[in-house]
Design a protein around this motif. Structure first.
Motif, mmCIF file in Angstrom:
data_model
loop_
_atom_site.group_PDB
_atom_site.id
_atom_site.type_symbol
_atom_site.label_atom_id
_atom_site.label_comp_id
_atom_site.label_asym_id
_atom_site.label_seq_id
_atom_site.Cartn_x
_atom_site.Cartn_y
_atom_site.Cartn_z
ATOM 1 N N ILE A 51 0.845 -1.194 0.000
ATOM 2 C CA ILE A 51 0.000 0.000 0.000
ATOM 3 C C ILE A 51 0.880 1.243 0.000
ATOM 4 C CG2 ILE A 51 -1.654 1.362 1.324
ATOM 5 C CD1 ILE A 51 -2.892 -1.187 2.326
ATOM 6 N N ASP A 52 0.676 2.067 -1.010
ATOM 7 C CA ASP A 52 1.362 3.356 -1.101
ATOM 8 C C ASP A 52 0.329 4.429 -0.738
ATOM 9 O OD1 ASP A 52 3.058 5.438 -1.618
ATOM 10 O OD2 ASP A 52 2.926 5.283 -3.807
ATOM 11 N N PRO A 53 0.293 4.878 0.522
ATOM 12 C CA PRO A 53 -0.776 5.773 0.961
ATOM 13 C C PRO A 53 -0.659 7.163 0.347
ATOM 14 C CG PRO A 53 0.822 5.384 2.729
ATOM 15 C CD PRO A 53 1.238 4.524 1.584
ATOM 16 N N PRO A 54 -1.759 7.913 0.345
ATOM 17 C CA PRO A 54 -3.071 7.535 0.888
ATOM 18 C C PRO A 54 -3.818 6.574 -0.039
ATOM 19 C CG PRO A 54 -3.171 9.723 -0.075
ATOM 20 C CD PRO A 54 -1.738 9.312 -0.144
ATOM 21 N N ARG A 55 -4.570 5.667 0.556
ATOM 22 C CA ARG A 55 -5.287 4.645 -0.210
ATOM 23 C C ARG A 55 -6.627 4.350 0.441
ATOM 24 N NH1 ARG A 55 -5.030 3.636 -4.855
ATOM 25 N NH2 ARG A 55 -2.889 2.885 -4.978
ATOM 26 N N VAL A 56 -7.682 4.324 -0.360
ATOM 27 C CA VAL A 56 -8.977 3.840 0.107
ATOM 28 C C VAL A 56 -8.879 2.327 0.230
ATOM 29 C CG1 VAL A 56 -11.444 3.659 -0.359
ATOM 30 C CG2 VAL A 56 -10.202 5.741 -1.015
ATOM 31 N N ILE A 57 -9.086 1.804 1.442
ATOM 32 C CA ILE A 57 -8.950 0.364 1.657
ATOM 33 C C ILE A 57 -10.320 -0.311 1.585
ATOM 34 C CG2 ILE A 57 -6.804 0.607 2.932
ATOM 35 C CD1 ILE A 57 -8.447 0.193 5.514
ATOM 36 N N GLY A 58 -10.346 -1.608 1.879
ATOM 37 C CA GLY A 58 -11.573 -2.399 1.805
ATOM 38 C C GLY A 58 -11.573 -3.265 0.563
ATOM 39 N N HIS A 59 -11.706 -4.591 0.744
ATOM 40 C CA HIS A 59 -11.554 -5.480 -0.403
ATOM 41 C C HIS A 59 -12.605 -6.583 -0.494
ATOM 42 C CE1 HIS A 59 -9.158 -7.179 2.933
ATOM 43 N NE2 HIS A 59 -9.563 -8.343 2.461
ATOM 44 N N ASP A 79 -26.645 -3.632 -12.944
ATOM 45 C CA ASP A 79 -26.161 -4.989 -12.660
ATOM 46 C C ASP A 79 -25.622 -5.053 -11.235
ATOM 47 O OD1 ASP A 79 -26.779 -5.996 -15.144
ATOM 48 O OD2 ASP A 79 -24.762 -5.743 -15.968
ATOM 49 N N ARG A 80 -25.996 -6.108 -10.525
ATOM 50 C CA ARG A 80 -25.503 -6.321 -9.158
ATOM 51 C C ARG A 80 -24.255 -7.200 -9.239
ATOM 52 N NH1 ARG A 80 -28.617 -8.078 -4.845
ATOM 53 N NH2 ARG A 80 -28.797 -10.094 -5.899
ATOM 54 N N VAL A 81 -23.154 -6.743 -8.615
ATOM 55 C CA VAL A 81 -21.867 -7.393 -8.854
ATOM 56 C C VAL A 81 -21.067 -7.563 -7.567
ATOM 57 C CG1 VAL A 81 -21.677 -6.589 -11.250
ATOM 58 C CG2 VAL A 81 -20.772 -5.165 -9.388
ATOM 59 N N GLN A 82 -20.208 -8.573 -7.596
ATOM 60 C CA GLN A 82 -19.208 -8.804 -6.554
ATOM 61 C C GLN A 82 -17.842 -8.731 -7.212
ATOM 62 O OE1 GLN A 82 -17.434 -12.108 -6.357
ATOM 63 N NE2 GLN A 82 -16.261 -11.607 -4.524
ATOM 64 N N VAL A 83 -16.865 -8.153 -6.503
ATOM 65 C CA VAL A 83 -15.545 -7.879 -7.070
ATOM 66 C C VAL A 83 -14.500 -8.761 -6.387
ATOM 67 C CG1 VAL A 83 -13.870 -6.072 -7.641
ATOM 68 C CG2 VAL A 83 -16.295 -5.476 -7.326
ATOM 69 N N ILE A 84 -13.633 -9.404 -7.172
ATOM 70 C CA ILE A 84 -12.525 -10.149 -6.577
ATOM 71 C C ILE A 84 -11.598 -9.180 -5.857
ATOM 72 C CG2 ILE A 84 -12.617 -12.000 -8.299
ATOM 73 C CD1 ILE A 84 -10.125 -10.731 -9.612
ATOM 74 N N ALA A 85 -10.840 -9.703 -4.914
ATOM 75 C CA ALA A 85 -9.860 -8.872 -4.204
ATOM 76 C C ALA A 85 -8.468 -9.062 -4.781
ATOM 77 C CB ALA A 85 -9.868 -9.205 -2.723
ATOM 78 N N ALA A 86 -8.027 -10.311 -4.901
ATOM 79 C CA ALA A 86 -6.694 -10.623 -5.437
ATOM 80 C C ALA A 86 -6.801 -10.753 -6.951
ATOM 81 C CB ALA A 86 -6.177 -11.917 -4.824
ATOM 82 N N ILE A 87 -5.994 -9.981 -7.663
ATOM 83 C CA ILE A 87 -6.115 -9.873 -9.122
ATOM 84 C C ILE A 87 -4.881 -10.476 -9.781
ATOM 85 C CG2 ILE A 87 -6.551 -8.319 -11.044
ATOM 86 C CD1 ILE A 87 -7.316 -6.189 -8.865
ATOM 87 N N PRO A 88 -4.985 -11.663 -10.369
ATOM 88 C CA PRO A 88 -3.843 -12.251 -11.078
ATOM 89 C C PRO A 88 -3.657 -11.573 -12.431
ATOM 90 C CG PRO A 88 -5.753 -13.669 -11.304
ATOM 91 C CD PRO A 88 -6.174 -12.527 -10.400
ATOM 92 N N CYS A 89 -2.464 -11.754 -13.000
ATOM 93 C CA CYS A 89 -2.207 -11.098 -14.287
ATOM 94 C C CYS A 89 -2.845 -11.843 -15.451
ATOM 95 C CB CYS A 89 -0.703 -10.944 -14.522
ATOM 96 S SG CYS A 89 0.175 -12.492 -14.880
ATOM 97 N N VAL A 107 -1.941 -8.238 -8.044
ATOM 98 C CA VAL A 107 -2.229 -6.970 -7.379
ATOM 99 C C VAL A 107 -3.590 -7.118 -6.696
ATOM 100 C CG1 VAL A 107 -0.799 -5.514 -8.852
ATOM 101 C CG2 VAL A 107 -3.148 -6.040 -9.543
ATOM 102 N N SER A 108 -3.979 -6.128 -5.892
ATOM 103 C CA SER A 108 -5.175 -6.321 -5.082
ATOM 104 C C SER A 108 -5.983 -5.039 -4.941
ATOM 105 C CB SER A 108 -4.791 -6.809 -3.671
ATOM 106 O OG SER A 108 -4.102 -8.042 -3.725
ATOM 107 N N MET A 109 -7.309 -5.225 -4.841
ATOM 108 C CA MET A 109 -8.196 -4.113 -4.515
ATOM 109 C C MET A 109 -7.929 -3.664 -3.075
ATOM 110 S SD MET A 109 -9.763 -3.670 -7.313
ATOM 111 C CE MET A 109 -10.795 -2.343 -6.683
ATOM 112 N N GLY A 110 -7.946 -2.363 -2.872
ATOM 113 C CA GLY A 110 -7.691 -1.825 -1.539
ATOM 114 C C GLY A 110 -6.224 -1.741 -1.200
#
Length: 357
Positions: A51-59, A79-89, A107-110
């Motif tokens: 995390i390179d702050p400032p960063r909005v967190i929550g995943h 559309d109602r959606v759910q988002v992955i947290a860990a993002i592979p290449c 890489v990751s959300m949050g």
């Protein structure tokens, strides 16, 4: 809009920010639920090297599409959606072999992208590229859908450990992850599931919800001679419950080296031990009795996050009722209550806390 930004250890601020605008390869969603986890507590206390702050967190994110980039197909507003947290290449040798959970370019959300402790957020192209945005099945709430992300990690762990029909399973750790492990093990056909926890309060709360076949309080004892039936040596109790055989699978859903060391002693011959919870980076070494592994033909497996496919399967298992999660959400708080939510997680008073921006 309102966001919760991490600036430094001990410094998370509720701030006003302009609503983001999606690029041509992105989506914008209105966040309905972003659930909290122990990782958020760790970030608050210690920060994180990604995390390179400032960063909005929550995943652990679920929401509604409100704007679609010009190059994005297959999605529409509402559309109602759910988002992955860990993002592979999706492109490295590991990803191409189907091993997306161990992608070295993950890489990751949050962490690398702004996360879900916000009224609105951008779903980046990196998520869409690996099919990491999932439709929430009809009848499933946003709050339940937000739990799909940690549940996907549980699913990965049990697949790697081969939990299946007729197994006897021990889960060490009665937090939300431990509760999900108990329920998933049952759904995968386990014959008996035991739950081990240090905190009596947390154990009682979790056991009332997930009803393990045995709830074992492993609280340290100052005077072993005066211990009660609620204060047991977990290894001794597991061996007693299994007539000395041990269990087929041990899942250490706790960041404790002793849990891993005890897991080796609880396992039956040909048993599998899942080191599901990682250890503190400044103390990652445990004492491993190699002869136990050798002579009992034990298998030790790791578990690192989840893949996009795990998230899809997790949503399906929740939606069909195979693994219910709604009752595990014990606290719901507004966005400006993020610090209260983190403190509640730290106190052990909750199973799962969700933020509802």
């Amino acid at each position: 809009m309102k966001v919760a930004r991490f600036y430094a250890p001990g410094d998370i601020r509720i701030e006003e920010a302009p609503e983001p605008t999606p690029g041509p390869d992105e989506l914008k969603i209105k966040v309905h639920n972003c659930s909290t986890c122990g990782t958020d507590l760790k970030i608050f206390r210690f920060g994180h090297h990604h995390i390179d702050p400032p960063r909005v967190i929550g995943h652990e994110i679920a929401g509604e599409v409100v704007e679609v980039g010009s190059n994005v197909d297959g999605w529409t507003t509402g559309d109602r959606v759910q988002v992955i947290a860990a993002i592979p290449c999706g492109e490295c040798p590991d990803c191409k072999r189907g091993w997306m959970t161990i992608c070295p370019n993950q890489v990751s959300m949050g962490y690398h992208f702004d996360g879900g402790f916000a009224e609105y957020m951008i779903v980046p192209h990196a998520v869409l590229k690996v099919d990491g945005l999932n439709r929430i099945p009809d009848g499933l709430s946003y709050a339940e859908a937000s739990v799909a992300e940690p549940f996907a990690c549980v699913l990965n762990g049990q697949e790697l450990a081969g939990v299946g029909s007729g197994d006897t399973v021990v889960v060490v750790g009665a937090g939300p992850i431990g509760c999900l492990h108990v329920r998933l093990a049952r759904a995968r056909g386990a014959e008996s599931v035991y739950l081990v926890e240090l905190s009596k309060q947390r154990l009682e709360m979790a056991a009332a919800l997930v009803k393990p076949d045995a709830a074992i309080c492993a609280a340290p004892m100052l005077d072993p001679a005066s211990r009660s039936s609620a204060d047991l040596d977990p290894v001794e109790e597991v061996l007693r419950l299994t007539d000395g055989r041990g269990v087929d699978v041990v899942i250490t859903a706790a960041a404790a080296g002793k849990a891993q060391e005890d897991g080796l002693k609880m396992a039956a011959r040909r048993g599998r031990i899942s080191f599901f919870g990682g250890l503190p980076k400044d103390n990652p070494i445990i004492a491993c009795d190699s002869n136990l592994v050798h002579y009992r033909e034990l298998t030790i497996v790791g578990a690192n996050g989840s893949s996009p496919a795990h998230n899809k399967k997790a949503l399906e298992l929740i939606a069909t009722g195979a693994v219910p999660v709604e009752d595990l959400i014990t606290h719901r708080m507004p966005l400006d209550g993020v610090l209260d939510a983190i403190n509640t997680v730290a106190s052990g008073e909750a199973i799962k806390v969700t933020i509802e921006p």
